[in-house]
Design an enzyme around this catalytic site. Structure first.
Site, PDB file in Angstrom:
ATOM      1  N   SER A 150      40.952  43.946  57.738  1.00 11.83           N
ATOM      2  CA  SER A 150      39.667  43.761  57.892  1.00 11.83           C
ATOM      3  C   SER A 150      38.958  43.761  59.358  1.00 11.83           C
ATOM      4  O   SER A 150      39.604  43.841  60.180  1.00 11.83           O
ATOM      5  CB  SER A 150      39.419  42.313  57.439  1.00 11.83           C
ATOM      6  OG  SER A 150      38.015  41.883  57.404  1.00 11.83           O
ATOM      7  N   TYR A 165      40.484  33.181  56.718  1.00 10.35           N
ATOM      8  CA  TYR A 165      40.874  34.564  56.544  1.00 10.35           C
ATOM      9  C   TYR A 165      40.909  35.388  57.994  1.00 10.35           C
ATOM     10  O   TYR A 165      41.526  36.104  57.830  1.00 10.35           O
ATOM     11  CB  TYR A 165      39.291  35.176  55.793  1.00 10.35           C
ATOM     12  CG  TYR A 165      39.436  36.471  55.350  1.00 10.35           C
ATOM     13  CD1 TYR A 165      40.028  37.040  54.453  1.00 10.35           C
ATOM     14  CD2 TYR A 165      38.611  37.592  56.027  1.00 10.35           C
ATOM     15  CE1 TYR A 165      40.091  38.192  53.949  1.00 10.35           C
ATOM     16  CE2 TYR A 165      38.425  38.534  55.623  1.00 10.35           C
ATOM     17  CZ  TYR A 165      39.408  39.138  54.613  1.00 10.35           C
ATOM     18  OH  TYR A 165      39.326  40.464  54.232  1.00 10.35           O
TER      19      TYR A 165
HETATM   20  N1  LIG Z   1      35.870  44.001  49.608  1.00 10.89           N
HETATM   21  C1  LIG Z   1      35.675  43.929  50.944  1.00 10.89           C
HETATM   22  O1  LIG Z   1      34.747  43.765  51.337  1.00 10.89           O
HETATM   23  C2  LIG Z   1      36.860  43.577  52.044  1.00 10.89           C
HETATM   24  C3  LIG Z   1      36.735  43.750  53.320  1.00 10.89           C
HETATM   25  C4  LIG Z   1      37.742  43.882  54.020  1.00 10.89           C
HETATM   26  C5  LIG Z   1      38.956  43.761  53.776  1.00 10.89           C
HETATM   27  N2  LIG Z   1      39.136  43.714  52.297  1.00 10.89           N
HETATM   28  C6  LIG Z   1      40.669  43.363  52.024  1.00 10.89           C
HETATM   29  O2  LIG Z   1      41.037  44.266  51.067  1.00 10.89           O
HETATM   30  C7  LIG Z   1      42.131  43.641  50.090  1.00 10.89           C
HETATM   31  C8  LIG Z   1      41.463  43.859  48.692  1.00 10.89           C
HETATM   32  O3  LIG Z   1      40.200  43.203  48.714  1.00 10.89           O
HETATM   33  P1  LIG Z   1      39.132  43.451  47.434  1.00 10.89           P
HETATM   34  O4  LIG Z   1      37.927  43.309  47.859  1.00 10.89           O
HETATM   35  O5  LIG Z   1      39.770  44.512  46.407  1.00 10.89           O
HETATM   36  O6  LIG Z   1      39.452  41.848  46.619  1.00 10.89           O
HETATM   37  P2  LIG Z   1      39.478  41.658  45.049  1.00 10.89           P
HETATM   38  O7  LIG Z   1      38.556  42.469  44.029  1.00 10.89           O
HETATM   39  O8  LIG Z   1      39.180  40.174  44.987  1.00 10.89           O
HETATM   40  O9  LIG Z   1      41.013  41.882  44.509  1.00 10.89           O
HETATM   41  C9  LIG Z   1      42.020  41.196  44.999  1.00 10.89           C
HETATM   42  C10 LIG Z   1      43.487  41.765  44.585  1.00 10.89           C
HETATM   43  O10 LIG Z   1      44.598  40.861  45.004  1.00 10.89           O
HETATM   44  C11 LIG Z   1      45.258  40.262  43.898  1.00 10.89           C
HETATM   45  N3  LIG Z   1      45.895  39.036  44.092  1.00 10.89           N
HETATM   46  C12 LIG Z   1      45.397  37.844  44.612  1.00 10.89           C
HETATM   47  N4  LIG Z   1      46.428  36.990  44.777  1.00 10.89           N
HETATM   48  C13 LIG Z   1      47.494  37.579  44.406  1.00 10.89           C
HETATM   49  C14 LIG Z   1      48.609  37.065  44.164  1.00 10.89           C
HETATM   50  N5  LIG Z   1      49.079  35.818  44.454  1.00 10.89           N
HETATM   51  N6  LIG Z   1      49.720  38.008  43.917  1.00 10.89           N
HETATM   52  C15 LIG Z   1      49.346  39.302  43.532  1.00 10.89           C
HETATM   53  N7  LIG Z   1      48.144  39.713  43.574  1.00 10.89           N
HETATM   54  C16 LIG Z   1      47.184  38.744  43.885  1.00 10.89           C
HETATM   55  C17 LIG Z   1      44.273  40.175  42.776  1.00 10.89           C
HETATM   56  O11 LIG Z   1      44.954  40.494  41.510  1.00 10.89           O
HETATM   57  P3  LIG Z   1      45.367  39.145  40.473  1.00 10.89           P
HETATM   58  O12 LIG Z   1      44.177  38.240  40.426  1.00 10.89           O
HETATM   59  O13 LIG Z   1      45.346  39.889  39.144  1.00 10.89           O
HETATM   60  O14 LIG Z   1      46.516  38.736  40.941  1.00 10.89           O
HETATM   61  C18 LIG Z   1      43.489  41.520  42.921  1.00 10.89           C
HETATM   62  O15 LIG Z   1      43.936  42.628  42.355  1.00 10.89           O
HETATM   63  C19 LIG Z   1      42.194  42.328  50.642  1.00 10.89           C
HETATM   64  O16 LIG Z   1      43.343  42.218  51.482  1.00 10.89           O
HETATM   65  C20 LIG Z   1      40.980  41.946  51.424  1.00 10.89           C
HETATM   66  O17 LIG Z   1      41.033  40.992  52.282  1.00 10.89           O
HETATM   67  C21 LIG Z   1      38.346  43.412  51.484  1.00 10.89           C
END
Ligand SMILES: NC(=O)c1ccc[n+]([C@@H]2O[C@H](COP(=O)([O-])OP(=O)(O)OC[C@H]3O[C@@H](n4cnc5c(N)ncnc54)[C@H](OP(=O)(O)O)[C@@H]3O)[C@@H](O)[C@H]2O)c1
Length: 260
Positions: A150, A165
């Protein structure tokens, strides 16, 4: 095979994407499938990954293998990687994408949010790196590990209170460098992608609050948050056969947020 396919094509390769049931994980899996990779989709919500798998197979003609697993469950995730190798073959690419981002004052993040966040965003990420590297070494053709960090691996957030985080993401970014150095001689590259804000479940609740998207946009030289699809090329670049000399680096996909 065209020159472009030699550089970027992933046909015959196997990729594992964690957190592939929603948000950015689906986007990364789709990018890899579009380049021809067979993909294993790991997350807890079985129906979601099954439906993503069905769509990717239909749209790109690749094998897509859903594995319902909590990646913080160490025994289960080891079994999941073994299952992927058995079903799809040697693992070539890992995208360590699963993550959570609880918000709340630093004092209130202790101990539960801290423990859960560090366990998933850093410890499970490290464990998946180790498991993937084990398979990649056994396969004897190197590999590509991509850790999704991030902008807040490097910066503090003025908009959200996210102590656990930022600590986990900062750790993941520096771990990326260390593993890149240690595994360079195995031809396993280890890099990170650092997104700014993208509209996924992770931030959807915040986006419904008045003024938040405007504040996020105001903090960005492009004057907006990221759009679905804008992370695909970074993933393809780091997963590409042609990127064999790129390791230990972070690709910022942030509209210039971290540049000013
Ligand atoms: N969206 C943003 O603005 C943003 C910005 C910077 C970085 N990121 C990073 O990008 C990555 C993806 O984020 P996102 O925005 O796509 O988040 P999201 O929409 O909340 O999706 C999170 C994913 O992680 C999975 N997950 C959570 N806990 C888990 C566990 N214990 N075991 C296996 N899978 C698990 C969830 O699947 P299940 O619930 O089905 O397990 C889901 O597929 C993260 O690392 C986040 O920190 C996101």
């Amino acid at each position: 095979m065209s020159d472009l396919q030699k550089l970027f094509g992933l046909s015959g390769r196997v990729a594992v994407v964690t957190g592939a049931s929603a948000g950015l994980g689906v986007e990364f899996a789709e990018a890899l499938a579009s380049a021809g990779a067979d993909v294993a989709l790991l997350a807890r919500r079985k129906e979601r990954i099954e439906s993503v798998a069905e769509r990717l197979s239909a749209d790109y003609g690749v094998r897509a293998f859903p594995v319902a697993v909590d990646i913080t469950d160490r025994a289960a995730v080891r079994e999941a990687f073994a299952g992927v190798a058995k079903e799809l073959g040697t693992i070539d690419v890992l995208v360590n994408n699963a993550g959570v981002s609880p918000t709340g004052k630093a004092e209130r993040q202790w101990p539960e949010d801290w423990d859960n966040t560090l366990e998933l965003n850093l410890t499970a990420l490290f464990h998946c790196c180790l498991l993937a590297a084990e398979h990649m070494r056994a396969g004897g053709r190197g590999g590509r590990i991509i850790n999704v960090t991030s902008i807040f691996a490097r910066l503090a957030s003025s908009l959200f209170r996210v102590s656990a985080y930022v600590a986990a993401k900062g750790g993941a970014e520096n771990l990326t460098r260390q593993l890149a150095v240690e595994w360079a001689s195995d031809d396993i590259t280890v890099n990170a992608i650092a997104p700014a804000w993208f509209p996924t479940e992770m931030i959807e609740e915040s986006l419904t609050k008045g003024g938040i998207e405007e504040s996020m946009s105001a903090a960005n030289p492009m004057g907006r948050i990221g759009r679905t699809g804008e992370l695909k090329t970074a993933c393809l670049f780091l997963a590409a056969p042609g990127s064999s000399y790129v390791t230990g680096t972070t690709v910022m996909v942030d509209g210039g947020h971290s540049a000013w």
